[in-house]
Design a protein around this motif. Structure first.
Motif, PDB file in Angstrom:
ATOM      1  N   HIS A 167       4.823  -4.602   7.156  1.00  0.00           N
ATOM      2  CA  HIS A 167       4.112  -4.971   5.925  1.00  0.00           C
ATOM      3  C   HIS A 167       4.436  -6.383   5.466  1.00  0.00           C
ATOM      4  O   HIS A 167       3.681  -6.972   4.690  1.00  0.00           O
ATOM      5  N   GLU A 168       5.555  -6.941   5.935  1.00  0.00           N
ATOM      6  CA  GLU A 168       5.936  -8.295   5.547  1.00  0.00           C
ATOM      7  C   GLU A 168       5.173  -9.359   6.337  1.00  0.00           C
ATOM      8  O   GLU A 168       5.186 -10.538   5.976  1.00  0.00           O
ATOM      9  N   LEU A 169       4.507  -8.946   7.400  1.00  0.00           N
ATOM     10  CA  LEU A 169       3.851  -9.891   8.301  1.00  0.00           C
ATOM     11  C   LEU A 169       2.338  -9.923   8.137  1.00  0.00           C
ATOM     12  O   LEU A 169       1.694 -10.888   8.528  1.00  0.00           O
ATOM     13  N   THR A 170       1.758  -8.869   7.591  1.00  0.00           N
ATOM     14  CA  THR A 170       0.311  -8.815   7.411  1.00  0.00           C
ATOM     15  C   THR A 170      -0.027  -7.803   6.331  1.00  0.00           C
ATOM     16  O   THR A 170       0.697  -6.811   6.145  1.00  0.00           O
ATOM     17  N   SER A 171      -1.115  -8.059   5.629  1.00  0.00           N
ATOM     18  CA  SER A 171      -1.600  -7.101   4.633  1.00  0.00           C
ATOM     19  C   SER A 171      -2.772  -6.286   5.171  1.00  0.00           C
ATOM     20  O   SER A 171      -3.390  -5.516   4.443  1.00  0.00           O
ATOM     21  N   SER A 172      -3.078  -6.452   6.447  1.00  0.00           N
ATOM     22  CA  SER A 172      -4.240  -5.793   7.048  1.00  0.00           C
ATOM     23  C   SER A 172      -3.888  -4.396   7.547  1.00  0.00           C
ATOM     24  O   SER A 172      -2.796  -4.159   8.071  1.00  0.00           O
ATOM     25  N   LEU A 173      -4.835  -3.478   7.391  1.00  0.00           N
ATOM     26  CA  LEU A 173      -4.718  -2.186   8.054  1.00  0.00           C
ATOM     27  C   LEU A 173      -4.875  -2.394   9.559  1.00  0.00           C
ATOM     28  O   LEU A 173      -5.356  -3.424  10.013  1.00  0.00           O
ATOM     29  N   GLY A 174      -4.533  -1.400  10.304  1.00  0.00           N
ATOM     30  CA  GLY A 174      -4.522  -1.524  11.758  1.00  0.00           C
ATOM     31  C   GLY A 174      -3.103  -1.289  12.222  1.00  0.00           C
ATOM     32  O   GLY A 174      -2.348  -2.231  12.465  1.00  0.00           O
ATOM     33  N   PHE A 175      -2.725   0.003  12.283  1.00  0.00           N
ATOM     34  CA  PHE A 175      -1.339   0.381  12.569  1.00  0.00           C
ATOM     35  C   PHE A 175      -0.872  -0.178  13.909  1.00  0.00           C
ATOM     36  O   PHE A 175       0.250  -0.690  14.027  1.00  0.00           O
ATOM     37  N   TYR A 176      -1.734  -0.101  14.919  1.00  0.00           N
ATOM     38  CA  TYR A 176      -1.323  -0.581  16.246  1.00  0.00           C
ATOM     39  C   TYR A 176      -1.042  -2.082  16.233  1.00  0.00           C
ATOM     40  O   TYR A 176       0.026  -2.542  16.669  1.00  0.00           O
ATOM     41  N   GLU A 177      -2.001  -2.867  15.746  1.00  0.00           N
ATOM     42  CA  GLU A 177      -1.828  -4.331  15.748  1.00  0.00           C
ATOM     43  C   GLU A 177      -0.640  -4.749  14.883  1.00  0.00           C
ATOM     44  O   GLU A 177       0.092  -5.678  15.220  1.00  0.00           O
ATOM     45  N   GLN A 558       2.060 -29.888   5.448  1.00  0.00           N
ATOM     46  CA  GLN A 558       2.276 -29.422   4.082  1.00  0.00           C
ATOM     47  C   GLN A 558       2.735 -27.970   4.105  1.00  0.00           C
ATOM     48  O   GLN A 558       2.474 -27.241   5.055  1.00  0.00           O
ATOM     49  N   VAL A 559       3.439 -27.582   3.060  1.00  0.00           N
ATOM     50  CA  VAL A 559       3.879 -26.200   2.930  1.00  0.00           C
ATOM     51  C   VAL A 559       2.770 -25.396   2.276  1.00  0.00           C
ATOM     52  O   VAL A 559       2.193 -25.828   1.278  1.00  0.00           O
ATOM     53  N   MET A 560       2.449 -24.254   2.857  1.00  0.00           N
ATOM     54  CA  MET A 560       1.410 -23.406   2.278  1.00  0.00           C
ATOM     55  C   MET A 560       1.765 -21.946   2.521  1.00  0.00           C
ATOM     56  O   MET A 560       2.002 -21.544   3.657  1.00  0.00           O
ATOM     57  N   GLU A 561       1.831 -21.179   1.468  1.00  0.00           N
ATOM     58  CA  GLU A 561       2.097 -19.752   1.577  1.00  0.00           C
ATOM     59  C   GLU A 561       0.973 -18.976   0.903  1.00  0.00           C
ATOM     60  O   GLU A 561       0.493 -19.371  -0.164  1.00  0.00           O
ATOM     61  N   THR A 562       0.588 -17.879   1.524  1.00  0.00           N
ATOM     62  CA  THR A 562      -0.505 -17.053   1.013  1.00  0.00           C
ATOM     63  C   THR A 562      -0.043 -15.610   0.872  1.00  0.00           C
ATOM     64  O   THR A 562       0.681 -15.098   1.727  1.00  0.00           O
ATOM     65  N   VAL A 563      -0.475 -14.966  -0.213  1.00  0.00           N
ATOM     66  CA  VAL A 563      -0.222 -13.541  -0.377  1.00  0.00           C
ATOM     67  C   VAL A 563      -1.527 -12.874  -0.797  1.00  0.00           C
ATOM     68  O   VAL A 563      -2.304 -13.440  -1.576  1.00  0.00           O
ATOM     69  N   GLU A 564      -1.778 -11.698  -0.266  1.00  0.00           N
ATOM     70  CA  GLU A 564      -2.977 -10.939  -0.609  1.00  0.00           C
ATOM     71  C   GLU A 564      -2.580  -9.616  -1.255  1.00  0.00           C
ATOM     72  O   GLU A 564      -1.667  -8.927  -0.773  1.00  0.00           O
ATOM     73  N   VAL A 565      -3.261  -9.284  -2.334  1.00  0.00           N
ATOM     74  CA  VAL A 565      -3.003  -8.045  -3.073  1.00  0.00           C
ATOM     75  C   VAL A 565      -4.316  -7.272  -3.194  1.00  0.00           C
ATOM     76  O   VAL A 565      -5.367  -7.874  -3.448  1.00  0.00           O
ATOM     77  N   THR A 572      -8.585  10.608  -8.511  1.00  0.00           N
ATOM     78  CA  THR A 572      -7.893  11.807  -8.990  1.00  0.00           C
ATOM     79  C   THR A 572      -7.214  11.569 -10.332  1.00  0.00           C
ATOM     80  O   THR A 572      -7.323  12.379 -11.260  1.00  0.00           O
ATOM     81  N   THR A 573      -6.506  10.440 -10.442  1.00  0.00           N
ATOM     82  CA  THR A 573      -5.746  10.140 -11.667  1.00  0.00           C
ATOM     83  C   THR A 573      -6.502   9.238 -12.625  1.00  0.00           C
ATOM     84  O   THR A 573      -6.037   8.998 -13.740  1.00  0.00           O
ATOM     85  N   LYS A 574      -7.650   8.712 -12.171  1.00  0.00           N
ATOM     86  CA  LYS A 574      -8.444   7.770 -12.968  1.00  0.00           C
ATOM     87  C   LYS A 574      -7.641   6.509 -13.308  1.00  0.00           C
ATOM     88  O   LYS A 574      -7.830   5.898 -14.366  1.00  0.00           O
ATOM     89  N   ARG A 575      -6.765   6.113 -12.416  1.00  0.00           N
ATOM     90  CA  ARG A 575      -5.962   4.906 -12.608  1.00  0.00           C
ATOM     91  C   ARG A 575      -6.298   3.897 -11.511  1.00  0.00           C
ATOM     92  O   ARG A 575      -7.005   4.211 -10.545  1.00  0.00           O
ATOM     93  N   PHE A 576      -5.748   2.671 -11.651  1.00  0.00           N
ATOM     94  CA  PHE A 576      -5.980   1.600 -10.680  1.00  0.00           C
ATOM     95  C   PHE A 576      -4.649   1.285  -9.987  1.00  0.00           C
ATOM     96  O   PHE A 576      -3.651   0.991 -10.655  1.00  0.00           O
ATOM     97  N   ILE A 577      -4.663   1.352  -8.656  1.00  0.00           N
ATOM     98  CA  ILE A 577      -3.445   1.200  -7.870  1.00  0.00           C
ATOM     99  C   ILE A 577      -3.374  -0.213  -7.292  1.00  0.00           C
ATOM    100  O   ILE A 577      -4.320  -0.670  -6.632  1.00  0.00           O
ATOM    101  N   VAL A 578      -2.265  -0.911  -7.539  1.00  0.00           N
ATOM    102  CA  VAL A 578      -2.022  -2.248  -6.989  1.00  0.00           C
ATOM    103  C   VAL A 578      -1.166  -2.102  -5.736  1.00  0.00           C
ATOM    104  O   VAL A 578      -0.034  -1.599  -5.800  1.00  0.00           O
ATOM    105  N   HIS A 579      -1.713  -2.527  -4.596  1.00  0.00           N
ATOM    106  CA  HIS A 579      -0.982  -2.514  -3.322  1.00  0.00           C
ATOM    107  C   HIS A 579      -0.523  -3.944  -3.041  1.00  0.00           C
ATOM    108  O   HIS A 579      -1.324  -4.807  -2.662  1.00  0.00           O
ATOM    109  N   ALA A 580       0.772  -4.204  -3.230  1.00  0.00           N
ATOM    110  CA  ALA A 580       1.322  -5.549  -3.056  1.00  0.00           C
ATOM    111  C   ALA A 580       2.461  -5.511  -2.041  1.00  0.00           C
ATOM    112  O   ALA A 580       3.037  -4.444  -1.800  1.00  0.00           O
TER     113      ALA A 580
END
Length: 664
Positions: A167-177, A558-565, A572-580
């Motif tokens: 999870h520290e290397l990518t925010s993408s689904l795709g368990f194998y990759e 240049q230094v550049m860092e990106t994070v995706e949330v 079910t709970t009527k709430r909003f889930i943040v996946h970070a």
């Protein structure tokens, strides 16, 4: 005056430059041979060759390297233990040391099964003393990293080993990759740490105590501490640095950037200051990773490409890289005599094995099981390098049946043979190494082809020129998603003859010329690119200092860092889930969830960038929010909310006139 030291550690050469960034001046430059057995030797030789003394004025050291890429391609990453959580992905993995733990989240990040502490500890214990690094990958960990983070903490508690989480290397689904990426990343940590430590060892001798940055595959920089955690991001570091260097040296905003090195020619398309990124991930050594990198097209031709004959007796160039005869001939003069002696022996005249091939011992075999013949070969090479025919003579074997490939594949020995670099020495266009042995190699080839020396040289130069032309056309059409694709589908000679007519002018592709000028960098480019320019009817720029463009690019990046949330509703709970990357949180309304996501992501990337640089640099943070809805299919005609994607980018250090953007 604040100066930057740029160093590129390549497969053949280590390059260095001293750059004054504000005035865009290259003050000093140098090259030395890379010493894979001890990187400090090559780096220190490069530093000495810079002939520079004002090291107290250095404010930053920046590195680029092909070590990570080469390690993956050659299968020489360090042995890695793999801890999978919840499942085992289908497909081959780059490690056989795998264990699977109970504990699982669903794709919404909700716990299905908890981890078992005893099982975790037992799994970690089994890797003690057997591996060099640990990779952790959990099913749906990008939706909830809790299990991966727990196992990582236990690994650090129980083992003194590098550890990487998916999870520290990518925010993408795709368990194998994601699993492949985490394994490769862990296997590379000791290799990049070795480079950083070697660089620091040399820098201490010059009393240089400044931040060290490393070029990532997207052309941006990251701090040494981050590189030691995420070395996978340095794949394609060398080519990306060359792109930045070529742009810096020419001020071009729209061009084809070509970097011709020792092993490959790498090409990127620059359009309005933008080089696209491959969002789907870089593919290296047959492994598809989830690492975003610049869209770079790579072709197996360089200054050290192997000139050889195929089974049909046709001349081929590459894609294998070898040591040029002229380079090793200067260090080992006896090789010239061996080639001459066995070239003339009558009993070997009918042999088809290549007479220019020589071999040297690179490393001891360690615990690798060897045949009796392989042990005898190593014993011969322990003294010094020898030609293939000398070795066959000593062993009493036919050169055609002396199989050295297993030792080459294991990296125990290396091949020395004729290359384009040798051709340049024979022609007098490059004179750094030993010309005599290069001339012997050319004579051997010309005799086999029943050609004069001048005919053979002309044919080789024509062959290289045509391959470079095709590489440019292939890259342009791949960039436009078109279908020009001679490369790799037919024999190169056949392909070239179908593209160019007998006069060497464009035949079938007369109307398919380049649409952009070429910026060519790399030591060999001046030898062939002027002819390429004529063939493709375009303009060409070979900037001053092009031979060290990769080190220049490292220095001025240049230094550049990106994070995706990701924010998704839970029906079910009527709430909003943040996946970070740092946690999974739940909120009652979308606005509060977005506010938390953006604020947290800004702190996350700004901390990373600020930790990478001295306080003299500014950090700019940009955020982008995208709300996703499905088209309305209900009676009330309201679209259905699906998710919110938030991307936050932090950039530090003056930026060049280039950016890297995602390819749609």
């Amino acid at each position: 005056m604040s100066l930057i030291l740029g160093i590129d550690t390549g497969g053949t050469y280590t390059d260095g430059v001293i750059v004054e960034y504000g005035d865009k001046k290259i003050l000093h430059k140098a090259k030395s041979l890379t010493t894979r057995e001890d990187l400090t030797i090559g780096i220190e030789n490069c530093m000495k060759n810079l002939e520079f003394t004002d090291f107290e004025k250095i404010s930053l050291v920046s590195l680029s390297t092909t070590l990570a890429t080469n390690a993956i391609v050659e299968g020489k990453g360090r042995k890695t233990g793999v801890i999978l959580i919840g499942d085992c992905p289908e497909g081959k993995l780059p490690s056989n040391d795998v264990t699977v733990l109970d504990g699982k989240f669903d794709i919404k990040g909700r716990v299905i099964k908890n981890l078992k502490e005893k099982q975790v500890e037992d799994a970690i214990e089994q890797f003690k003393g057997t591996v060099d690094a640990i990779a952790i990958s959990g099913y749906a960990s990008v939706r909830n990293p809790e299990h991966e983070l727990y196992v990582k903490s236990k690994v650090r508690e129980m083992l003194n080993l590098p550890v990487a989480c998916g999870h520290e290397l990518t925010s993408s689904l795709g368990f194998y990759e994601r699993t492949v990426t985490s394994i490769l990343n862990a296997s590379l940590i000791p290799i990049i740490v070795e480079l950083i430590d070697a660089t620091k060892t040399v820098l201490r001798k010059y009393d240089i105590n400044v931040p060290i940055m490393i070029v990532k595959g997207d052309g941006s920089l990251m701090h040494e501490s981050l590189a030691a955690e995420k070395p996978i991001e340095t794949i394609l570091s060398g080519p990306a640095a060359s792109i930045i260097g070529g742009i810096f040296l020419t001020d071009q905003n729209d061009a084809i950037i070509m970097d011709m090195g020792g092993t490959t020619t790498d090409i990127a398309i620059l359009t309005e200051g933008v080089v696209k990124k491959r969002r789907e991930g870089a593919q290296v050594g047959g492994w598809l990773t989830r690492v975003e990198a610049a869209e770079i097209f790579t072709f197996g031709i360089g200054g050290d490409s192997y000139l050889h004959f195929n089974r049909g007796g046709q001349l081929k160039i590459g894609p294998q890289k070898v040591w040029p005869l002229c380079v090793l001939g200067k260090r080992y003069p006896h090789l010239s005599d061996e080639l001459e002696m066995f070239r003339e022996k009558e009993e070997y005249q009918s042999c088809s094995a290549q007479k220019t091939d020589c071999f040297m011992l690179v490393k001891t075999p360690g615990k690798l099981e060897l045949s009796q013949l392989e042990m005898e070969i190593i014993k011969i090479l322990e003294e010094r390098p020898h030609s293939l025919y000398y070795m066959a003579h000593k062993l009493g074997r036919d050169p055609d049946y002396l199989d050295l490939q297993p030792l080459l594949d294991a990296g125990i020995i290396a091949r020395i043979s004729l290359t384009p670099t040798d051709i340049l020495h024979v022609e007098g266009r490059y004179n750094k190494w030993d010309k005599r042995i290069a001339e012997i190699g050319v004579n051997i080839f010309a005799e086999r082809l029943n050609q004069s020396i001048s005919e053979f040289l002309d044919n080789v130069n024509e062959f290289i020129t045509n391959k470079l032309c095709i590489a440019c056309l292939q890259s342009q059409d791949d960039y436009k998603n078109q279908s020009f694709n001679f490369i790799g589908k037919e024999d190169p000679i056949y392909s070239i003859n179908n593209v160019f007519n007998n006069e060497g002018e464009l035949g079938l592709l007369a109307n398919n010329i380049l649409e952009k000028p070429i910026v060519a960098v790399g030591a060999p480019v001046s030898a062939w690119m002027h002819k390429v320019r004529e063939r493709l009817n375009t303009s060409l720029m070979i900037p001053e200092h092009s031979e060290v463009a990769n080190a220049v690019g490292a220095a001025v990046g240049q230094v550049m860092e990106t994070v995706e949330v990701l924010i998704r509703p839970d029906q079910t709970t009527k709430r909003f889930i943040v996946h970070a990357p740092w946690s999974r949180e739940s909120f009652t309304d979308l606005d509060t969830a977005v506010e938390y996501a953006i604020s947290g992501a800004k702190k996350y990337v700004a901390k990373t960038v600020k930790g990478a640089m001295s306080n003299s640099y500014n950090v700019n943070v940009f955020d982008n929010r995208e709300d996703i809805y499905t088209e309305a299919f209900t009676a009330n005609n309201e679209d259905t909310y699906v998710e919110t994607r938030i991307k936050v980018i932090a950039i530090g250090k003056p930026s060049l006139k280039v950016s890297f953007v995602e390819r749609n």
